[in-house]
Design an enzyme around this catalytic site. Structure first.
Site, PDB file in Angstrom:
ATOM      1  N   ASP A  36      44.339  12.671  47.199  1.00 46.67           N
ATOM      2  CA  ASP A  36      45.623  12.890  47.131  1.00 46.67           C
ATOM      3  C   ASP A  36      46.021  14.376  47.459  1.00 46.67           C
ATOM      4  OD1 ASP A  36      47.900  11.156  47.280  1.00 46.67           O
ATOM      5  OD2 ASP A  36      47.857  10.744  45.078  1.00 46.67           O
TER       6      ASP A  36
ATOM      7  N   CYS B  39      49.041 -15.097  53.910  1.00 44.51           N
ATOM      8  CA  CYS B  39      49.906 -14.932  52.871  1.00 44.51           C
ATOM      9  C   CYS B  39      50.869 -13.638  53.138  1.00 44.51           C
ATOM     10  CB  CYS B  39      49.017 -14.444  51.486  1.00 44.51           C
ATOM     11  SG  CYS B  39      49.774 -13.780  50.130  1.00 44.51           S
TER      12      CYS B  39
ATOM     13  N   CYS C 122      59.076  -7.479  47.692  1.00 45.49           N
ATOM     14  CA  CYS C 122      59.481  -6.092  47.628  1.00 45.49           C
ATOM     15  C   CYS C 122      61.007  -6.150  47.536  1.00 45.49           C
ATOM     16  CB  CYS C 122      59.293  -5.405  48.911  1.00 45.49           C
ATOM     17  SG  CYS C 122      59.989  -3.600  48.746  1.00 45.49           S
TER      18      CYS C 122
ATOM     19  N   CYS D 255      54.766  -5.264  44.942  1.00 45.61           N
ATOM     20  CA  CYS D 255      54.033  -5.755  46.053  1.00 45.61           C
ATOM     21  C   CYS D 255      52.572  -5.903  45.774  1.00 45.61           C
ATOM     22  CB  CYS D 255      54.103  -4.876  47.453  1.00 45.61           C
ATOM     23  SG  CYS D 255      53.293  -3.310  47.432  1.00 45.61           S
TER      24      CYS D 255
HETATM   25  C1  B12 Z   1      52.775   9.468  51.271  1.00 50.05           C
HETATM   26  C2  B12 Z   1      52.127   8.618  50.291  1.00 50.05           C
HETATM   27  C3  B12 Z   1      52.916   7.472  49.532  1.00 50.05           C
HETATM   28  C4  B12 Z   1      54.464   7.051  50.125  1.00 50.05           C
HETATM   29  C5  B12 Z   1      54.202   6.368  51.364  1.00 50.05           C
HETATM   30  C6  B12 Z   1      53.284   5.191  51.209  1.00 50.05           C
HETATM   31  C7  B12 Z   1      53.053   4.646  52.629  1.00 50.05           C
HETATM   32  N1  B12 Z   1      52.790   3.360  52.562  1.00 50.05           N
HETATM   33  O1  B12 Z   1      52.968   5.224  53.630  1.00 50.05           O
HETATM   34  C8  B12 Z   1      54.903   6.654  48.877  1.00 50.05           C
HETATM   35  C9  B12 Z   1      55.749   7.566  47.939  1.00 50.05           C
HETATM   36  C10 B12 Z   1      55.909   5.779  49.320  1.00 50.05           C
HETATM   37  C11 B12 Z   1      53.505   5.952  48.292  1.00 50.05           C
HETATM   38  C12 B12 Z   1      53.525   4.911  47.571  1.00 50.05           C
HETATM   39  C13 B12 Z   1      52.382   4.266  47.002  1.00 50.05           C
HETATM   40  N2  B12 Z   1      51.268   4.929  46.838  1.00 50.05           N
HETATM   41 CO1  B12 Z   1      50.780   6.487  47.909  1.00 50.05          CO
HETATM   42  N3  B12 Z   1      50.195   7.969  49.049  1.00 50.05           N
HETATM   43  C14 B12 Z   1      50.807   8.637  49.841  1.00 50.05           C
HETATM   44  C15 B12 Z   1      49.832   9.584  50.655  1.00 50.05           C
HETATM   45  C16 B12 Z   1      49.891  10.918  49.873  1.00 50.05           C
HETATM   46  C17 B12 Z   1      49.741   9.687  51.806  1.00 50.05           C
HETATM   47  C18 B12 Z   1      49.916   8.483  52.774  1.00 50.05           C
HETATM   48  C19 B12 Z   1      50.153   8.598  54.157  1.00 50.05           C
HETATM   49  O2  B12 Z   1      49.717   9.073  54.784  1.00 50.05           O
HETATM   50  N4  B12 Z   1      51.047   7.543  54.539  1.00 50.05           N
HETATM   51  C20 B12 Z   1      51.469   7.153  56.047  1.00 50.05           C
HETATM   52  C21 B12 Z   1      50.998   5.824  56.526  1.00 50.05           C
HETATM   53  C22 B12 Z   1      51.442   5.661  57.822  1.00 50.05           C
HETATM   54  O3  B12 Z   1      49.751   6.049  56.439  1.00 50.05           O
HETATM   55  P1  B12 Z   1      48.667   5.130  55.164  1.00 50.05           P
HETATM   56  O4  B12 Z   1      49.502   4.048  54.400  1.00 50.05           O
HETATM   57  O5  B12 Z   1      47.998   5.979  54.306  1.00 50.05           O
HETATM   58  O6  B12 Z   1      47.622   4.397  56.212  1.00 50.05           O
HETATM   59  C23 B12 Z   1      48.273   3.314  56.876  1.00 50.05           C
HETATM   60  C24 B12 Z   1      48.032   3.355  58.491  1.00 50.05           C
HETATM   61  O7  B12 Z   1      47.006   3.898  58.575  1.00 50.05           O
HETATM   62  C25 B12 Z   1      47.952   1.762  58.632  1.00 50.05           C
HETATM   63  N5  B12 Z   1      47.520   1.588  59.894  1.00 50.05           N
HETATM   64  C26 B12 Z   1      46.652   2.013  60.382  1.00 50.05           C
HETATM   65  N6  B12 Z   1      46.572   1.487  61.707  1.00 50.05           N
HETATM   66  C27 B12 Z   1      47.386   0.355  61.829  1.00 50.05           C
HETATM   67  C28 B12 Z   1      47.713  -0.397  62.858  1.00 50.05           C
HETATM   68  C29 B12 Z   1      48.901  -1.298  62.628  1.00 50.05           C
HETATM   69  C30 B12 Z   1      49.125  -2.180  63.612  1.00 50.05           C
HETATM   70  C31 B12 Z   1      49.530  -1.404  61.344  1.00 50.05           C
HETATM   71  C32 B12 Z   1      50.333  -2.452  61.016  1.00 50.05           C
HETATM   72  C33 B12 Z   1      49.177  -0.591  60.186  1.00 50.05           C
HETATM   73  C34 B12 Z   1      48.285   0.491  60.648  1.00 50.05           C
HETATM   74  O8  B12 Z   1      47.379   1.287  57.518  1.00 50.05           O
HETATM   75  C35 B12 Z   1      47.205   2.165  56.627  1.00 50.05           C
HETATM   76  C36 B12 Z   1      47.438   1.795  55.145  1.00 50.05           C
HETATM   77  O9  B12 Z   1      48.509   1.606  54.864  1.00 50.05           O
HETATM   78  C37 B12 Z   1      48.143   8.906  50.029  1.00 50.05           C
HETATM   79  C38 B12 Z   1      47.162   9.888  49.789  1.00 50.05           C
HETATM   80  C39 B12 Z   1      46.584  10.134  51.118  1.00 50.05           C
HETATM   81  N7  B12 Z   1      46.346  11.476  51.372  1.00 50.05           N
HETATM   82  O10 B12 Z   1      46.278   9.274  51.976  1.00 50.05           O
HETATM   83  C40 B12 Z   1      48.800   8.046  48.670  1.00 50.05           C
HETATM   84  C41 B12 Z   1      48.042   6.931  48.504  1.00 50.05           C
HETATM   85  C42 B12 Z   1      48.248   6.026  49.994  1.00 50.05           C
HETATM   86  N8  B12 Z   1      48.902   6.146  47.589  1.00 50.05           N
HETATM   87  C43 B12 Z   1      48.460   5.844  46.769  1.00 50.05           C
HETATM   88  C44 B12 Z   1      49.249   4.604  45.670  1.00 50.05           C
HETATM   89  C45 B12 Z   1      48.345   4.176  44.539  1.00 50.05           C
HETATM   90  C46 B12 Z   1      50.541   4.296  46.041  1.00 50.05           C
HETATM   91  C47 B12 Z   1      51.276   3.219  45.299  1.00 50.05           C
HETATM   92  C48 B12 Z   1      50.376   1.971  44.847  1.00 50.05           C
HETATM   93  C49 B12 Z   1      51.825   3.799  43.815  1.00 50.05           C
HETATM   94  C50 B12 Z   1      52.712   3.006  43.271  1.00 50.05           C
HETATM   95  N9  B12 Z   1      52.426   1.901  42.374  1.00 50.05           N
HETATM   96  O11 B12 Z   1      53.815   3.151  43.033  1.00 50.05           O
HETATM   97  C51 B12 Z   1      52.328   3.102  46.083  1.00 50.05           C
HETATM   98  C52 B12 Z   1      52.267   2.005  47.124  1.00 50.05           C
HETATM   99  C53 B12 Z   1      53.379   1.659  48.124  1.00 50.05           C
HETATM  100  C54 B12 Z   1      52.601   0.955  49.501  1.00 50.05           C
HETATM  101  N10 B12 Z   1      52.747  -0.439  49.293  1.00 50.05           N
HETATM  102  O12 B12 Z   1      52.213   1.755  50.361  1.00 50.05           O
HETATM  103  C55 B12 Z   1      47.036   5.453  46.822  1.00 50.05           C
HETATM  104  C56 B12 Z   1      46.328   4.084  47.524  1.00 50.05           C
HETATM  105  C57 B12 Z   1      45.492   3.560  46.833  1.00 50.05           C
HETATM  106  C58 B12 Z   1      45.056   2.097  47.692  1.00 50.05           C
HETATM  107  N11 B12 Z   1      44.222   1.145  46.981  1.00 50.05           N
HETATM  108  O13 B12 Z   1      45.365   1.939  48.669  1.00 50.05           O
HETATM  109  C59 B12 Z   1      46.642   6.756  47.608  1.00 50.05           C
HETATM  110  C60 B12 Z   1      45.701   6.772  48.805  1.00 50.05           C
HETATM  111  C61 B12 Z   1      46.464   7.812  46.678  1.00 50.05           C
HETATM  112  C62 B12 Z   1      45.095   7.875  46.053  1.00 50.05           C
HETATM  113  N12 B12 Z   1      44.506   9.175  46.559  1.00 50.05           N
HETATM  114  O14 B12 Z   1      44.535   7.199  45.543  1.00 50.05           O
HETATM  115  N13 B12 Z   1      52.430   6.602  48.718  1.00 50.05           N
END
Ligand code: B12
Length: 364
Positions: free
Chosen positions: A127, A185, A192, A238
């Protein structure tokens, strides 16, 4: 000599990581999705996410010598199932934040794994850097990205942290095939409270309660406040409904089990914490990220949402808090509880224009 992938996986298990895998260092297929996500503005005030998206989606841009990315999963699932006590006004904290701060604990363990690599350029992140940890974990086959956007690991569900090591070592990548998934599912989408999951895997962070209660520094948008319910830090809505978490194994890490008083915290106590008390109570807790003003703001909203008249005295105290952010949210909550007397009294003494406006709105 560098250890093999299998040797690293064994060492990771011994260090307490439930799962460990390796992905080849190459641009992530998530890159395109991420750029669209940024263009839509879903990152809100987390502007650091939008900085240099190319680097975030290709590990070789972060470490030029990078050949492999090791990724680990550590469960924090403490299996809280007790019903909420009704004796007092109580809030709710997301389970990832109930125990000790995970960054330092996991980084220390990752550094042990890193030492085995004998690669001085290798870097660890939990993170803590521009890395898409979920996308890498999915690429390494640790699990799959669920419709709630969380990485779901077979047998362990989604209640787990991720961490990565970028290394110049050429390691055999682990399987990328996951035979299971979310199927039809859609429980997470419909559960949410703020409709932040726009489509499977697509989260508008600006609506996510986790963002609103942890990352957002300013005022919580009025139209989203009622959706927060009693969540005062993070949200598990969620994940709680996800069938994959129903029979997930519990965490083996005692540090991630709840600190005393953190499961269903007493809101009347916590809303009145001084800066010193806050610092002492949360020095090794994820809650420190919200800072005292952020947490107090959230508690005020939760008290407003609970609709319990016992919330009026602590909110009347919060409406004279040094922080205008806290005062304006306390005003909103008192408005919800119908305390026009307390609001009128506060209005007489209030100097800050934004807070005066919040009181007027609450009275209206
Ligand atoms: C910014 C951030 C947040 C933000 C934004 C979350 C989000 N969904 O983007 C906020 C503050 C809302 C947040 C919340 C949470 N977070 Co957070 N967060 C991060 C952080 C720092 C960056 C994530 C990021 O880059 N987001 C941008 C989105 C676009 O990317 P992403 O979700 O990581 O990746 C997605 C895309 O790649 C997508 N994707 C890729 N290709 C494609 C193609 C299609 C068609 C689609 C539809 C999607 C898709 O799938 C990926 C998974 O979601 C990471 C740590 C890290 N450096 O990765 C932790 C991290 C993701 N968070 C984490 C956690 C624990 C949480 C929470 C559960 C905390 C809580 N209970 O309150 C919630 C979950 C909310 C949710 N449902 O996502 C963990 C997740 C662990 C896991 N098992 O997945 C991480 C990895 C931190 C860690 N080191 O453990 N988080």
């Amino acid at each position: 000599m560098s250890p093999s992938t299998a040797e690293l996986q064994l060492a990771a298990r011994r260090l307490g990581f439930e799962s460990c895998g390796v992905a080849a260092a190459r641009p992530l297929s998530a890159g395109e999705f991420f750029r669209d996500w940024l263009a839509a503005g879903f990152f809100g005030e987390m502007t650091w996410l939008a900085r240099d998206p190319v680097r975030r989606t290709d590990p070789r841009q972060l470490l030029t010598s990078c050949r492999s990315v090791i990724v680990v999963f550590m469960s924090y699932h403490s299996g809280q199932t007790l019903p909420k006590p009704t004796d007092e006004m109580r809030g709710r904290i997301a389970s990832y934040a109930l125990g000790q701060d995970y960054h330092s604990l996991m980084l220390a363990r990752l550094n042990h794994l890193r030492a085995l690599l004998q690669d001085p350029s290798a870097r660890c992140y939990v993170d803590t850097g521009p890395v898409m940890e979920r996308a890498i974990a999915a690429a390494a086959g640790l699990g799959w990205v669920g419709k709630n956007a969380n990485l779901i690991v077979p047998n362990f569900g989604s209640y787990g942290f991720l961490g990565v090591i970028l290394t110049g070592r050429e390691l055999a990548p682990t399987s990328t095939v996951q035979s299971v998934s979310c199927g039809t599912c859609t429980r997470c989408l419909s559960s949410c409270p703020t409709s932040a999951i726009l489509a499977p895997g697509r989260i508008d962070a600006r609506r996510c309660i986790s963002y609103l209660t942890v990352e957002l520094r300013g005022a919580i948008p009025l139209e989203l406040r009622s959706g927060l319910g009693d969540w005062i830090f993070g949200c598990d809505a969620c994940q709680m409904v996800c069938p994959w978490n129903r029979r997930a194994a519990l965490s083996q890490e005692p540090a991630f089990y709840p600190a005393p008083g953190h499961v269903f915290p007493r809101l009347a106590e916590w809303i009145g914490l001084t800066a010193e008390e806050f610092a002492r109570l949360f020095s090794n807790s994820p809650l420190k990220r919200a800072k005292r003003t952020g947490l107090t703001r959230n508690i005020a909203v939760a008290l407003g949402n609970l609709g319990d008249p016992r919330g009026i005295p602590p909110l009347r105290a919060a409406i004279v808090d040094p922080s205008p952010l806290v005062r304006s949210h306390a005003a909103w909550a008192l408005g919800r509880l119908g305390d026009s007397h307390g609001l009128h009294a506060a209005y007489r003494d209030e100097q800050d224009p934004a807070t005066r406006h919040a009181i007027e709105q609450a009275l209206a």
